[in-house]
Enzyme design. Structure first.
Site, mmCIF file in Angstrom:
data_model
loop_
_atom_site.group_PDB
_atom_site.id
_atom_site.type_symbol
_atom_site.label_atom_id
_atom_site.label_comp_id
_atom_site.label_asym_id
_atom_site.label_seq_id
_atom_site.Cartn_x
_atom_site.Cartn_y
_atom_site.Cartn_z
ATOM 1 N N HIS A 425 0.846 -1.198 0.000
ATOM 2 C CA HIS A 425 0.000 0.000 0.000
ATOM 3 C C HIS A 425 0.877 1.242 0.000
ATOM 4 O O HIS A 425 2.076 1.211 0.321
ATOM 5 C CB HIS A 425 -0.971 0.024 1.186
ATOM 6 N N CYS A 441 2.635 -5.043 6.691
ATOM 7 C CA CYS A 441 2.421 -4.727 5.265
ATOM 8 C C CYS A 441 3.721 -4.256 4.629
ATOM 9 O O CYS A 441 4.708 -3.959 5.305
ATOM 10 C CB CYS A 441 1.355 -3.642 5.127
#
Length: 466
Positions: A425, A441
């Site tokens: 992301h 992440c």
């Protein structure tokens, strides 16, 4: 008489003539010839005549040949009269009027076979009955003609195209009324069996079915609407050129034969108008396919569908052939085309995540497409290693903003998950790429995250390792 000169007296003697010879008596011969001939004739006759006393349904046929007996039986049936007492008055009809018949020849031949004259033991047999056949249509017609006040005509079911509904519909049949033919038939049978020339019957009014039933019209409607549902020109299972319902119906003419059958005919000239425009709708060039594949060659995304090229061949005869098909209830016309194959371009894509180097590398066809620094999970939140695939993607999402998480980051952009809640992301809250910073992440710049989001389709392989 004595002649003195000759020493005889003069007496003259007149001698009686000799007794004629007795003739032979031939009367027996002359009497015997006719008697013999008669006997021969009687014997011959006994070989072809029916025994005395034989009868069929009151018709005496003894002493007749089978042919003459058949004529006698038919004549008696034809002349037998039935006076029908009906609500519309009394009328008289004959067996001939009612279309009555029996197989007189077969009956007579059987009577001779069972009871020949040459067999005395078969003389004076018990009479036999015969079941007569009456033509219902002829009987109904003559009763309708003789007693019109007792008749109300039925209405046949019809079929027509409803332009509003764009479908064929049936108008149901309506029954009529007429004298009961079965009562008249039974009276004729009884009179014939009894050998009487006349009888009476009380006939009531009963329903008269239409010649074209609602069920027959409904069946025709089902066939016709089946044509409209599928009408068109096909290549394989593809209805390449559809024919709208109103146009297809304009080609069709439906004709009832008045007895329940509906014939379909098609306008070849109208069909030809559609055939003339087929080439423009059918012909096309080949379109090459463009697909994204994984490292094993399996397609994970199609950018451009491949399409074969095709060319319509000779169209002469199509209109006539389609018209014949439509008449049989088939609205699908198969076109013959020449096809040109398409080629497929395959682009292989996969992503490599190196936790040791803190880098993300995008590979395309085995070559480096993009290579960036990133931030993986920090201590205690290390990113899991393994082989994964891109799954769910979302353009923006709040992260950690639910009970159980001790952080909340709003409006995280360009999220592409690959392992549960671990994904790529964009990151706007730090720029310390190359150092583990996340909760598992892979942090990227917003620009790089957008590029990966657009480039990596669902199913793209992701390898995470040290």
């Amino acid at each position: 008489m004595t002649d003195g000169a000759n020493g005889t007296d003069a007496t003259t003697y007149a001698w009686a003539p000799s007794e004629p010879a007795k003739r032979k008596n031939r009367s027996g011969l002359w009497i015997g010839i006719p008697a013999g001939a008669t006997a021969v004739a009687l014997i011959a006759a006994s070989l072809v005549l029916i025994a005395p006393g034989a009868s069929v349904a009151g018709v005496q046929i003894g002493g007749l040949t089978a042919g003459a007996a058949a004529q006698a039986i038919s004549a008696r049936l034809a002349s037998t009269e039935v006076t029908v007492e009906s609500p519309a008055g009394d009328v008289t009809v004959t067996g001939a009027d009612l279309g009555a018949s029996v197989d007189a020849t077969a009956i007579a031949e059987k009577a001779f076979a069972d009871n020949p004259m040459w067999k005395p033991a078969s003389w004076f047999p018990t009479g036999t009955g015969v079941e007569i056949q009456v033509d219902p249509a002829a009987a109904a017609a003559v009763l309708r003609e003789r007693a019109p006040g007792s008749y109300r005509a039925p209405v046949d079911a019809t079929v027509a195209f409803d332009s509003g509904a764009q479908s064929y519909v049936a108008t149901p049949a309506e029954p009529g009324e007429g004298l009961d033919v079965s009562t008249v038939t039974a009276a004729l049978q009884s009179a014939f069996d009894a050998g009487t020339a006349q009888t009476t019957a009380q006939a009531g009014v009963v329903p008269v079915d239409a010649l074209v039933s609602t069920e027959e019209a409904d069946a025709a409607v089902a066939t016709l609407n089946g044509i409209l549902d599928s009408a068109g020109f096909y290549i394989g299972d593809e209805r390449t050129v559809a024919v709208d319902r109103a146009t297809a119906a304009s080609w069709l003419t439906v004709t009832s034969d008045g007895e329940g059958a509906f014939a379909i005919t098609a306008d070849q000239a109208g069909i030809q108008t559609a055939v003339d425009g087929l080439a423009g709708a059918v012909d096309r060039g080949a379109v090459n396919a463009d697909v994204i594949v994984d490292t094993g060659g399996a397609v994970i995304h199609t950018i451009t569908e491949g399409q074969t090229g095709r060319t319509l061949g000779d169209t002469s005869g199509i209109a006539a052939a389609f018209a014949a098909q439509l008449a049989e209830g088939n609205g699908r016309y198969a076109l013959a085309v020449t096809e040109a194959p398409f080629e497929t371009t395959k682009t292989e894509r996969n992503i490599d995540v190196n936790l040791s180097n803190q880098t993300v590398t995008l590979y395309q066809n085995g070559q480096v497409y993009q290579h960036w620094s990133m931030s993986s999970g920090k201590s205690g939140w290390e990113t899991h290693t393994g082989n994964f695939r891109i799954g769910w993607k979302t353009a923006m999402q709040d992260m950690g903003c639910v009970p159980g998480y001790d952080w909340c980051t709003k409006d995280v952009p360009w999220v592409a998950y690959f392992n549960g809640d671990e994904g790529f992301h964009g990151t706007y809250w730090h720029s310390n790429f190359g150092t583990p910073m996340s909760h598992g992440c892979i942090n990227l710049t917003i620009a790089n995250a957008k590029l990966l989001y657009d480039w990596a389709y669902r199913g793209t392989e992701v390898s995470v390792h040290y």
